[in-house]
Design an enzyme around this catalytic site. Structure first.
Site, PDB file in Angstrom:
ATOM      1  N   LYS A  11       0.815  -1.222   0.000  1.00 38.65           N
ATOM      2  CA  LYS A  11       0.000   0.000   0.000  1.00 38.65           C
ATOM      3  C   LYS A  11       0.854   1.279   0.000  1.00 38.65           C
ATOM      4  O   LYS A  11       2.051   1.232   0.325  1.00 38.65           O
ATOM      5  CB  LYS A  11      -0.951  -0.045   1.191  1.00 38.65           C
ATOM      6  CG  LYS A  11      -1.890  -1.258   1.149  1.00 38.65           C
ATOM      7  CD  LYS A  11      -2.916  -1.228   2.255  1.00 38.65           C
ATOM      8  CE  LYS A  11      -3.819  -2.450   2.172  1.00 38.65           C
ATOM      9  NZ  LYS A  11      -4.964  -2.373   3.091  1.00 38.65           N
ATOM     10  N   TYR A  51     -12.375  -2.815  -4.074  1.00 34.38           N
ATOM     11  CA  TYR A  51     -12.910  -2.990  -2.717  1.00 34.38           C
ATOM     12  C   TYR A  51     -14.441  -2.904  -2.697  1.00 34.38           C
ATOM     13  O   TYR A  51     -15.001  -2.509  -1.670  1.00 34.38           O
ATOM     14  CB  TYR A  51     -12.333  -1.916  -1.790  1.00 34.38           C
ATOM     15  CG  TYR A  51     -10.920  -2.193  -1.299  1.00 34.38           C
ATOM     16  CD1 TYR A  51     -10.608  -3.365  -0.599  1.00 34.38           C
ATOM     17  CD2 TYR A  51      -9.898  -1.272  -1.494  1.00 34.38           C
ATOM     18  CE1 TYR A  51      -9.320  -3.611  -0.138  1.00 34.38           C
ATOM     19  CE2 TYR A  51      -8.603  -1.511  -1.018  1.00 34.38           C
ATOM     20  CZ  TYR A  51      -8.326  -2.682  -0.342  1.00 34.38           C
ATOM     21  OH  TYR A  51      -7.059  -2.929   0.138  1.00 34.38           O
ATOM     22  N   PHE A  59     -15.473   3.222   6.579  1.00 32.23           N
ATOM     23  CA  PHE A  59     -14.093   3.506   6.178  1.00 32.23           C
ATOM     24  C   PHE A  59     -13.886   3.510   4.660  1.00 32.23           C
ATOM     25  O   PHE A  59     -12.780   3.733   4.183  1.00 32.23           O
ATOM     26  CB  PHE A  59     -13.135   2.507   6.838  1.00 32.23           C
ATOM     27  CG  PHE A  59     -13.411   1.057   6.500  1.00 32.23           C
ATOM     28  CD1 PHE A  59     -12.914   0.491   5.341  1.00 32.23           C
ATOM     29  CD2 PHE A  59     -14.181   0.259   7.349  1.00 32.23           C
ATOM     30  CE1 PHE A  59     -13.156  -0.831   5.020  1.00 32.23           C
ATOM     31  CE2 PHE A  59     -14.431  -1.078   7.044  1.00 32.23           C
ATOM     32  CZ  PHE A  59     -13.918  -1.616   5.874  1.00 32.23           C
ATOM     33  N   ARG A  87      -1.897 -14.893   4.535  1.00 31.35           N
ATOM     34  CA  ARG A  87      -2.593 -14.179   5.618  1.00 31.35           C
ATOM     35  C   ARG A  87      -1.881 -14.380   6.959  1.00 31.35           C
ATOM     36  O   ARG A  87      -1.838 -13.488   7.794  1.00 31.35           O
ATOM     37  CB  ARG A  87      -4.071 -14.580   5.663  1.00 31.35           C
ATOM     38  CG  ARG A  87      -4.828 -13.966   4.474  1.00 31.35           C
ATOM     39  CD  ARG A  87      -6.257 -14.354   4.420  1.00 31.35           C
ATOM     40  NE  ARG A  87      -7.112 -13.592   5.324  1.00 31.35           N
ATOM     41  CZ  ARG A  87      -7.602 -12.392   5.066  1.00 31.35           C
ATOM     42  NH1 ARG A  87      -7.284 -11.767   3.947  1.00 31.35           N
ATOM     43  NH2 ARG A  87      -8.403 -11.780   5.922  1.00 31.35           N
ATOM     44  N   THR A  93      -5.535  -7.580  10.382  1.00 29.14           N
ATOM     45  CA  THR A  93      -5.804  -6.298   9.702  1.00 29.14           C
ATOM     46  C   THR A  93      -5.322  -5.114  10.542  1.00 29.14           C
ATOM     47  O   THR A  93      -4.733  -4.174  10.023  1.00 29.14           O
ATOM     48  CB  THR A  93      -7.335  -6.155   9.446  1.00 29.14           C
ATOM     49  OG1 THR A  93      -7.771  -7.289   8.701  1.00 29.14           O
ATOM     50  CG2 THR A  93      -7.650  -4.886   8.683  1.00 29.14           C
ATOM     51  N   ARG A 104       2.544  -6.909   8.881  1.00 25.56           N
ATOM     52  CA  ARG A 104       1.799  -5.760   9.412  1.00 25.56           C
ATOM     53  C   ARG A 104       2.349  -5.328  10.772  1.00 25.56           C
ATOM     54  O   ARG A 104       2.382  -4.141  11.088  1.00 25.56           O
ATOM     55  CB  ARG A 104       0.310  -6.075   9.474  1.00 25.56           C
ATOM     56  CG  ARG A 104      -0.329  -6.015   8.091  1.00 25.56           C
ATOM     57  CD  ARG A 104      -1.734  -6.531   8.107  1.00 25.56           C
ATOM     58  NE  ARG A 104      -2.430  -6.300   6.845  1.00 25.56           N
ATOM     59  CZ  ARG A 104      -3.519  -6.953   6.489  1.00 25.56           C
ATOM     60  NH1 ARG A 104      -4.045  -7.859   7.284  1.00 25.56           N
ATOM     61  NH2 ARG A 104      -4.104  -6.688   5.324  1.00 25.56           N
ATOM     62  N   ASN A 114      -2.308  -0.309   6.549  1.00 29.37           N
ATOM     63  CA  ASN A 114      -1.783  -1.544   7.139  1.00 29.37           C
ATOM     64  C   ASN A 114      -0.791  -2.289   6.240  1.00 29.37           C
ATOM     65  O   ASN A 114      -0.694  -3.508   6.277  1.00 29.37           O
ATOM     66  CB  ASN A 114      -2.934  -2.448   7.623  1.00 29.37           C
ATOM     67  CG  ASN A 114      -3.821  -2.922   6.506  1.00 29.37           C
ATOM     68  OD1 ASN A 114      -3.634  -2.523   5.362  1.00 29.37           O
ATOM     69  ND2 ASN A 114      -4.778  -3.775   6.798  1.00 29.37           N
ATOM     70  N   HIS A 117      -2.105  -5.742   1.379  1.00 33.27           N
ATOM     71  CA  HIS A 117      -3.374  -6.463   1.186  1.00 33.27           C
ATOM     72  C   HIS A 117      -3.057  -7.924   0.898  1.00 33.27           C
ATOM     73  O   HIS A 117      -2.035  -8.226   0.271  1.00 33.27           O
ATOM     74  CB  HIS A 117      -4.131  -5.867  -0.010  1.00 33.27           C
ATOM     75  CG  HIS A 117      -5.252  -6.738  -0.488  1.00 33.27           C
ATOM     76  ND1 HIS A 117      -6.488  -6.734   0.111  1.00 33.27           N
ATOM     77  CD2 HIS A 117      -5.308  -7.684  -1.479  1.00 33.27           C
ATOM     78  CE1 HIS A 117      -7.267  -7.622  -0.496  1.00 33.27           C
ATOM     79  NE2 HIS A 117      -6.579  -8.208  -1.461  1.00 33.27           N
ATOM     80  N   GLU A 128      -9.350 -11.024  -7.960  1.00 30.41           N
ATOM     81  CA  GLU A 128      -8.376  -9.935  -7.820  1.00 30.41           C
ATOM     82  C   GLU A 128      -7.241 -10.053  -8.838  1.00 30.41           C
ATOM     83  O   GLU A 128      -6.763  -9.044  -9.355  1.00 30.41           O
ATOM     84  CB  GLU A 128      -7.824  -9.919  -6.385  1.00 30.41           C
ATOM     85  CG  GLU A 128      -8.892  -9.541  -5.366  1.00 30.41           C
ATOM     86  CD  GLU A 128      -8.452  -9.719  -3.922  1.00 30.41           C
ATOM     87  OE1 GLU A 128      -7.292 -10.107  -3.675  1.00 30.41           O
ATOM     88  OE2 GLU A 128      -9.277  -9.457  -3.024  1.00 30.41           O
TER      89      GLU A 128
HETATM   90  P1  AMP Z   1     -10.114  -6.555   3.914  1.00 34.50           P
HETATM   91  O1  AMP Z   1     -10.931  -6.812   2.690  1.00 34.50           O
HETATM   92  O2  AMP Z   1     -10.676  -7.163   5.160  1.00 34.50           O
HETATM   93  O3  AMP Z   1      -8.643  -6.793   3.694  1.00 34.50           O
HETATM   94  O4  AMP Z   1     -10.228  -4.986   4.184  1.00 34.50           O
HETATM   95  C1  AMP Z   1      -9.753  -4.148   3.200  1.00 34.50           C
HETATM   96  C2  AMP Z   1      -8.971  -3.058   3.782  1.00 34.50           C
HETATM   97  O5  AMP Z   1      -9.860  -2.106   4.331  1.00 34.50           O
HETATM   98  C3  AMP Z   1      -8.060  -3.424   4.951  1.00 34.50           C
HETATM   99  O6  AMP Z   1      -6.833  -3.957   4.531  1.00 34.50           O
HETATM  100  C4  AMP Z   1      -7.891  -2.100   5.614  1.00 34.50           C
HETATM  101  O7  AMP Z   1      -6.931  -1.297   4.934  1.00 34.50           O
HETATM  102  C5  AMP Z   1      -9.253  -1.470   5.432  1.00 34.50           C
HETATM  103  N1  AMP Z   1     -10.102  -1.661   6.584  1.00 34.50           N
HETATM  104  C6  AMP Z   1     -10.787  -2.778   6.930  1.00 34.50           C
HETATM  105  N2  AMP Z   1     -11.488  -2.574   8.066  1.00 34.50           N
HETATM  106  C7  AMP Z   1     -11.224  -1.297   8.444  1.00 34.50           C
HETATM  107  C8  AMP Z   1     -11.636  -0.475   9.516  1.00 34.50           C
HETATM  108  N3  AMP Z   1     -12.488  -0.922  10.446  1.00 34.50           N
HETATM  109  N4  AMP Z   1     -11.156   0.789   9.566  1.00 34.50           N
HETATM  110  C9  AMP Z   1     -10.324   1.263   8.626  1.00 34.50           C
HETATM  111  N5  AMP Z   1      -9.897   0.549   7.576  1.00 34.50           N
HETATM  112  C10 AMP Z   1     -10.332  -0.713   7.483  1.00 34.50           C
END
Ligand code: AMP
Length: 139
Positions: A11, A51, A59, A87, A93, A104, A114, A117, A128
């Site tokens: 990122k 996304y 968010f 993972r 996360t 991370r 973070n 991805h 993806e």
């Molecule tokens: P994920 O699909 O679970 O990997 O989520 C995608 C991305 O969204 C994560 O890698 C974070 O960068 C962001 N993200 C997920 N949950 C949150 C949250 N509660 N607050 C802020 N960013 C988030």
């Protein structure tokens, strides 16, 4: 091919801080092979598409803004059990919950910034990888 690949993105903040090589090194040490890779700046539209399952969440706007703010490295990694193993390598996360030594834990700033991805399932990895790479671009 199922289970053998996962899609990762280094990122913007991690790229800005010079963490591309240290992160790739951790991936190499963990046995991941690079099948395709590019350094790109994504448009807001591309990030929103990538996304799309998070659309409407609190968010989402901030995530789109951040992920399109600077260059990212998009990588297709190959390895047996790639999704689960990747993972494990990157950690939770939220970096404050990521296990010591995970990517991370070492390189992330916050839940949003973070560092990396990682695909959450084989289906996501396929969607993806098709999102970013043509078959011609994969080795
Ligand atoms: P994920 O699909 O679970 O990997 O989520 C995608 C991305 O969204 C994560 O890698 C974070 O960068 C962001 N993200 C997920 N949950 C949150 C949250 N509660 N607050 C802020 N960013 C988030």
């Amino acid at each position: 091919m199922e289970g053998n690949f996962t899609l990762s993105i280094i990122k913007p903040r991690a790229v800005q801080k010079g963490f591309i090589i240290p992160i790739l090194e951790k991936c190499h040490e963990a046995g991941f092979r690079i099948s395709a890779m590019k350094l790109v700046q994504l448009t807001k539209k591309q990030v929103a598409g990538f996304y799309k399952e998070h659309e409407g969440k609190s968010f989402f706007e901030s995530l789109v803004e951040f992920m399109s703010s600077d260059r990212v490295v998009v990588i297709l990694f190959e390895k047996d059990n790639a999704v689960a193993d990747f993972r494990k390598l990157i950690g939770a996360t939220d970096p404050s919950e990521a296990a010591p030594g995970t990517i991370r834990n070492l390189y992330a700033e916050s839940k949003e910034k973070n560092a990396v991805h990682g695909s959450d399932s084989d289906e996501s990895a396929l969607r993806e990888s098709d999102f970013f790479f043509s078959k011609m671009e994969r080795f």
